[in-house]
Design an enzyme around this catalytic site. Sequence first.
Site, mmCIF file in Angstrom:
data_model
loop_
_atom_site.group_PDB
_atom_site.id
_atom_site.type_symbol
_atom_site.label_atom_id
_atom_site.label_comp_id
_atom_site.label_asym_id
_atom_site.label_seq_id
_atom_site.Cartn_x
_atom_site.Cartn_y
_atom_site.Cartn_z
ATOM 1 N N ASP A 1 1.722 2.005 5.851
ATOM 2 C CA ASP A 1 0.849 2.578 4.833
ATOM 3 C C ASP A 1 0.062 3.750 5.424
ATOM 4 O O ASP A 1 -1.156 3.693 5.586
ATOM 5 C CB ASP A 1 -0.090 1.480 4.324
ATOM 6 C CG ASP A 1 -1.009 1.946 3.207
ATOM 7 O OD1 ASP A 1 -0.674 2.958 2.553
ATOM 8 O OD2 ASP A 1 -2.046 1.306 2.988
ATOM 9 N N ARG B 1 -5.284 -9.591 -7.558
ATOM 10 C CA ARG B 1 -6.233 -10.601 -7.101
ATOM 11 C C ARG B 1 -5.986 -11.912 -7.857
ATOM 12 O O ARG B 1 -6.053 -11.932 -9.091
ATOM 13 C CB ARG B 1 -7.681 -10.149 -7.348
ATOM 14 C CG ARG B 1 -8.154 -9.041 -6.414
ATOM 15 C CD ARG B 1 -8.293 -9.555 -4.994
ATOM 16 N NE ARG B 1 -8.818 -8.576 -4.071
ATOM 17 C CZ ARG B 1 -8.091 -7.734 -3.361
ATOM 18 N NH1 ARG B 1 -6.774 -7.736 -3.490
ATOM 19 N NH2 ARG B 1 -8.655 -6.887 -2.514
ATOM 20 N N LYS C 1 2.145 -5.071 5.554
ATOM 21 C CA LYS C 1 1.671 -3.696 5.446
ATOM 22 C C LYS C 1 0.630 -3.414 6.523
ATOM 23 O O LYS C 1 -0.348 -4.144 6.659
ATOM 24 C CB LYS C 1 1.058 -3.433 4.067
ATOM 25 C CG LYS C 1 0.573 -1.997 3.879
ATOM 26 C CD LYS C 1 0.047 -1.770 2.481
ATOM 27 C CE LYS C 1 -1.343 -2.301 2.272
ATOM 28 N NZ LYS C 1 -2.384 -1.537 3.028
ATOM 29 N N THR D 1 -6.035 2.386 -6.506
ATOM 30 C CA THR D 1 -6.550 1.304 -7.355
ATOM 31 C C THR D 1 -8.054 1.111 -7.217
ATOM 32 O O THR D 1 -8.658 0.368 -7.986
ATOM 33 C CB THR D 1 -5.844 -0.018 -7.020
ATOM 34 O OG1 THR D 1 -5.943 -0.274 -5.614
ATOM 35 C CG2 THR D 1 -4.379 0.034 -7.413
ATOM 36 N N ASP E 1 0.316 16.232 3.135
ATOM 37 C CA ASP E 1 0.261 17.486 3.880
ATOM 38 C C ASP E 1 1.325 18.426 3.339
ATOM 39 O O ASP E 1 1.964 18.143 2.320
ATOM 40 C CB ASP E 1 0.472 17.218 5.380
ATOM 41 C CG ASP E 1 -0.366 18.143 6.251
ATOM 42 O OD1 ASP E 1 -0.266 19.371 6.059
ATOM 43 O OD2 ASP E 1 -1.103 17.647 7.119
ATOM 44 N N ILE E 2 1.535 19.539 4.036
ATOM 45 C CA ILE E 2 2.561 20.495 3.626
ATOM 46 C C ILE E 2 3.949 19.904 3.864
ATOM 47 O O ILE E 2 4.115 18.931 4.606
ATOM 48 C CB ILE E 2 2.400 21.833 4.371
ATOM 49 C CG1 ILE E 2 2.585 21.634 5.887
ATOM 50 C CG2 ILE E 2 1.056 22.465 4.057
ATOM 51 C CD1 ILE E 2 2.603 22.933 6.669
ATOM 52 N N GLN F 1 -11.409 -3.393 -5.211
ATOM 53 C CA GLN F 1 -10.387 -3.040 -6.188
ATOM 54 C C GLN F 1 -10.997 -3.026 -7.590
ATOM 55 O O GLN F 1 -11.824 -3.864 -7.929
ATOM 56 C CB GLN F 1 -9.226 -4.045 -6.145
ATOM 57 C CG GLN F 1 -8.557 -4.167 -4.783
ATOM 58 C CD GLN F 1 -7.706 -2.953 -4.440
ATOM 59 O OE1 GLN F 1 -7.625 -1.997 -5.210
ATOM 60 N NE2 GLN F 1 -7.070 -2.983 -3.288
ATOM 61 N N ASN G 1 6.661 20.699 5.612
ATOM 62 C CA ASN G 1 7.199 20.545 6.954
ATOM 63 C C ASN G 1 6.544 19.383 7.692
ATOM 64 O O ASN G 1 7.228 18.574 8.347
ATOM 65 C CB ASN G 1 7.006 21.834 7.757
ATOM 66 C CG ASN G 1 7.617 21.736 9.142
ATOM 67 O OD1 ASN G 1 8.826 21.675 9.297
ATOM 68 N ND2 ASN G 1 6.774 21.707 10.175
ATOM 69 N N THR G 2 5.231 19.270 7.588
ATOM 70 C CA THR G 2 4.510 18.205 8.285
ATOM 71 C C THR G 2 4.884 16.839 7.735
ATOM 72 O O THR G 2 5.104 15.880 8.498
ATOM 73 C CB THR G 2 2.989 18.424 8.170
ATOM 74 O OG1 THR G 2 2.662 19.703 8.720
ATOM 75 C CG2 THR G 2 2.226 17.347 8.917
ATOM 76 N N ASP H 1 -5.102 -5.853 7.396
ATOM 77 C CA ASP H 1 -6.229 -4.943 7.611
ATOM 78 C C ASP H 1 -7.079 -5.426 8.784
ATOM 79 O O ASP H 1 -8.199 -5.933 8.617
ATOM 80 C CB ASP H 1 -7.058 -4.823 6.331
ATOM 81 C CG ASP H 1 -6.271 -4.172 5.202
ATOM 82 O OD1 ASP H 1 -5.486 -3.247 5.493
ATOM 83 O OD2 ASP H 1 -6.427 -4.594 4.046
ATOM 84 N N LYS I 1 0.191 6.860 4.059
ATOM 85 C CA LYS I 1 -0.187 7.747 2.941
ATOM 86 C C LYS I 1 -0.139 9.218 3.353
ATOM 87 O O LYS I 1 -1.127 9.952 3.261
ATOM 88 C CB LYS I 1 -1.573 7.406 2.407
ATOM 89 C CG LYS I 1 -1.692 6.029 1.774
ATOM 90 C CD LYS I 1 -3.062 5.850 1.129
ATOM 91 C CE LYS I 1 -3.216 4.499 0.471
ATOM 92 N NZ LYS I 1 -3.440 3.419 1.481
ATOM 93 N N GLY J 1 -4.128 -8.443 0.367
ATOM 94 C CA GLY J 1 -4.733 -8.499 1.693
ATOM 95 C C GLY J 1 -5.664 -9.673 1.861
ATOM 96 O O GLY J 1 -5.260 -10.790 2.167
ATOM 97 N N ARG J 2 -6.947 -9.440 1.615
ATOM 98 C CA ARG J 2 -7.984 -10.430 1.908
ATOM 99 C C ARG J 2 -7.807 -11.784 1.235
ATOM 100 O O ARG J 2 -8.143 -12.805 1.851
ATOM 101 C CB ARG J 2 -9.359 -9.834 1.589
ATOM 102 C CG ARG J 2 -9.833 -8.873 2.658
ATOM 103 C CD ARG J 2 -10.975 -7.988 2.194
ATOM 104 N NE ARG J 2 -10.507 -6.937 1.303
ATOM 105 C CZ ARG J 2 -11.269 -5.948 0.859
ATOM 106 N NH1 ARG J 2 -12.543 -5.878 1.221
ATOM 107 N NH2 ARG J 2 -10.778 -5.014 0.065
#
Length: 241
Positions: A65, A181, A37, A120, A70-71, A190, A73-74, A15, A67, A210-211
């Site tokens: 990541d 964690r 990630k 989460t 959308d529809i 989180q 096709n996209t 991140d 995420k 991550g952190r």
Amino acid sequence: MVKDKIKDKIIVALDFSSLEKVKPMVKDLLPYVGCFKIGLQLITAIGAPKAINSILELGGKVFFDGKFYDIKNTVGEASLAVSSLGVSIFNIHASCGIEAMAAAVENKGNAKVLAVTVLTSLEENNAFLVFGAPTKAKVIQFARDAKLAGVDGIICSPQELEILSKQKELSSLLKVTPGVRPSWAAANDQKRIMTPGEAILAGATAIVIGRPITKPPKEVKSSIDAAILIHDEINKALGGK
């Protein structure tokens, strides 16, 4: 000694907003974790192809990541675009529907597709307001939809792993869990969390951290030390020596 079967269960969330921070972290952690990630922060700051290539060139695997939501096709076209960049994993929101998830699967190439269930960061009351049902019920519904669409796995909190393990029809899905964690790290934003060892024992295929690794508390000293501590915790939980 870092064992590959344990290493592959650890995904580190990068991140950051610059390659100046990403590259040293990847170089340091490459022997200790299985995948890196990259999310909206880095993708927006420097662009997806540049971010992905910087990690691949160092020998790392990439979990994109993005995420997608959308529809049909996209989502399908976006999946084709990201899979062609050489990522190992990318994700979509299960709430975009079975057809959109199936479009992602059709265009995934050599990558694995994971469906995000309930974030989460959402507590029970928030999840109910957003989805109109209890968290666990929505996670199971989304997991079943994802299975029908042909995705490789889901992303859920570790607290849903136990109930998912009771759904035999979902046993083939990979289960990747953020919201992990270590006992020595702060929970941050989180909400539905477990320790790394608890999550793996509950049935997580891999955990996303991550952190606690990239910005460890002072007593842990370094990101490498943090990764080794988490590796050792998982190894101990699985009965290793």
